[in-house]
Structures are given as structure tokens and as C-alpha cells.
Design a protein around this motif. Sequence first.
Motif, short mmCIF file in Angstrom:
data_model
loop_
_atom_site.label_atom_id
_atom_site.label_comp_id
_atom_site.label_asym_id
_atom_site.label_seq_id
_atom_site.Cartn_x
_atom_site.Cartn_y
_atom_site.Cartn_z
N ARG A 218 0.84 -1.21 0.00
CA ARG A 218 0.00 0.00 0.00
C ARG A 218 0.87 1.25 0.00
NH1 ARG A 218 -4.65 -2.60 -1.38
NH2 ARG A 218 -4.86 -4.46 -0.09
N ASP A 219 1.99 1.17 -0.67
CA ASP A 219 2.95 2.27 -0.73
C ASP A 219 2.71 3.05 -2.03
OD1 ASP A 219 5.18 3.94 -0.97
OD2 ASP A 219 6.49 2.51 0.05
N VAL A 220 2.01 4.16 -1.91
CA VAL A 220 1.61 4.93 -3.08
C VAL A 220 2.84 5.46 -3.83
CG1 VAL A 220 0.33 6.94 -3.91
CG2 VAL A 220 -0.56 5.59 -1.99
N GLU A 221 3.79 6.04 -3.10
CA GLU A 221 4.97 6.62 -3.75
C GLU A 221 5.81 5.56 -4.45
OE1 GLU A 221 7.26 8.97 -1.09
OE2 GLU A 221 5.65 10.44 -0.74
N ALA A 223 4.72 2.74 -5.63
CA ALA A 223 3.96 2.28 -6.80
C ALA A 223 4.13 3.25 -7.96
CB ALA A 223 2.49 2.12 -6.44
N GLU A 224 4.05 4.55 -7.65
CA GLU A 224 4.26 5.57 -8.69
C GLU A 224 5.66 5.47 -9.28
OE1 GLU A 224 2.33 9.65 -8.26
OE2 GLU A 224 2.56 9.03 -6.17
N GLU A 225 6.66 5.29 -8.42
CA GLU A 225 8.04 5.20 -8.89
C GLU A 225 8.24 3.97 -9.77
OE1 GLU A 225 12.60 4.94 -7.10
OE2 GLU A 225 10.90 5.21 -5.74
N ALA A 226 7.67 2.83 -9.35
CA ALA A 226 7.80 1.60 -10.14
C ALA A 226 7.14 1.76 -11.50
CB ALA A 226 7.19 0.43 -9.37
N LEU A 227 5.99 2.43 -11.52
CA LEU A 227 5.30 2.65 -12.79
C LEU A 227 6.12 3.58 -13.68
CD1 LEU A 227 2.58 2.16 -14.33
CD2 LEU A 227 1.83 4.36 -13.40
N ALA A 228 6.71 4.62 -13.09
CA ALA A 228 7.53 5.56 -13.86
C ALA A 228 8.73 4.85 -14.48
CB ALA A 228 7.99 6.70 -12.96
N LYS A 229 9.37 3.96 -13.74
CA LYS A 229 10.50 3.21 -14.27
C LYS A 229 10.07 2.33 -15.44
CE LYS A 229 13.36 3.04 -10.09
NZ LYS A 229 13.95 2.15 -9.04
N HIS A 230 8.88 1.78 -15.34
CA HIS A 230 8.36 0.95 -16.43
C HIS A 230 8.21 1.79 -17.70
CE1 HIS A 230 6.07 -1.85 -18.74
NE2 HIS A 230 4.90 -1.23 -18.56
#
Length: 252
Positions: A218-221, A223-230
Motif C-alpha cells: 500500500r505504498d503509493v509513492e 507504486a508511482e516510482e515503479a510505474l515511472a521506471k516501467h
Amino acid sequence: MAERQAERGTARGTARRTGAQVQHEIMQLILDERLRPGEPLPTETELMASLGVSRNSVREALKGLQALDIVEIRHGYGTYVGQVSLTPLADGLTFRTLQEAGGYVRALSEILEVREVLEAGLIRRVAPTIPEEDLAALDVIVRRMDARARAGETFAEEDREFHELLYRSVGNALVPQLLEVFWNVFDRVSRVRGFDHDPSPIGTVRRHRAIVTALRRRDVEAAEEALAKHFRNIDTRVARADRRDRPGTNHR
């Protein structure tokens, strides 16, 4: 319905109207009569009388609406309300991208940017509340990706399924349709331009797994970072294809 159609025809008279105007009037008829996808439209003769236009005008308007998936023409059976999908949008964006004067890479990068903005907002919404059953299903998809990657196979369908499932809990029916549009445009352009091959499939799997791991915490930041790397990885693949296609470029 017949009374309303007669009123429309009387109100408009027989003045000559453009194809776009006739299309708009047929669309308004569909809305006024609250016709749902799959329901029949009035016949050509009825539309001619209702709209006060010629048969050719009706046929041209219906063909234009068919291209937009607003109506479906079933030869020998009649005309029906279409599914009103976003397929025409995907077709238009694909053509726009491939014929972009400044190069397809710039146009494709713009589409990817819009998709990333959309997904970044969505992942912030789902991260705190995504159901356990969705997380479990995402795990299954990632495992399938991994198995295919290690077998030297592609996993485009699993990738598509991952991103659609990722935001299922948002409960917005338009979200998967928009994601499919962006996906289809990227897939078509990449196939035409020859950069559909992923040079690091295991790395791509790892980035998807990182998204699920962050969501499970449930770590929003994160999750956003992982998506950005993708997305940065996708951008890199597009840029690599751009360098490859430029004359005189060293392709090492």
C-alpha cells in the motif's frame, strides 16, 4: 417514434444540408429515441422522410457513422445502433502517429506521455485500496510473463491484461477502453516500425513485479516510482528505434 420523425421532417423541410449535418441529425434521433446498441434504426425510406433528405444523403451519412462505430450496417437486414467503441480513435491516432511530419517517434512519445499521466493518476487511486483478489491475479499474470520470458517467448497479451486488471477496482468503464486505445496504437506502430522486440524481457517482468510489490505494501509513492521506471523503459526502446532508423547512425 413515427410522430417525432414526422415532426423532424416538417421542421427541417427539404433544405439541402451537408453530410455532417445529416450525420448529426441521425445521432440526435438515436439519442431522442433512446436507442441502445444493437437496436434497429428506422429504414432508409423512413429516415429520408424524417430528415427531409435524399437517399444518397442518408446512405453517405450512415457510412460515415459506420466508420465511427455509431451505427452498424447489416446488408440485407438493416441498420442498427453500433457499439460506439473507441476503435476509430485508435485507428486515427495510429495513422496520425505514422504520418507525423516530425517523425513517428515524437508522436508516439506524446501518446506514451498521455498514457503515463493517466496511469500515474490511476495508480495513486488504487494503491491504498486495491483488493487482495486483484493483487493475487496480478501475481499470476507476472508469473506467466516470467515463464514466457524465460522460454524466449513474448508476452504482449499478458502485459495488456496486467494494465487492465491493475485499475479494475476504480470501477470506471472508460478506463480500460482508453488503455486499450493507447496499447493498440503503440502495438501497431511498433510492429510497422520494427521495434516490437523487447531486448530485456526479464527486466520488463521485474518492473511489473515491482509495481505489484509496492501495491501490496500500500505504498503509493513506491507504486508511482515503479510505474515511472516501467515507462522510462518503454521510452528507451522507442528512442533506440529512432536512432536505428536514422541514416548514418551507428547501431551498436
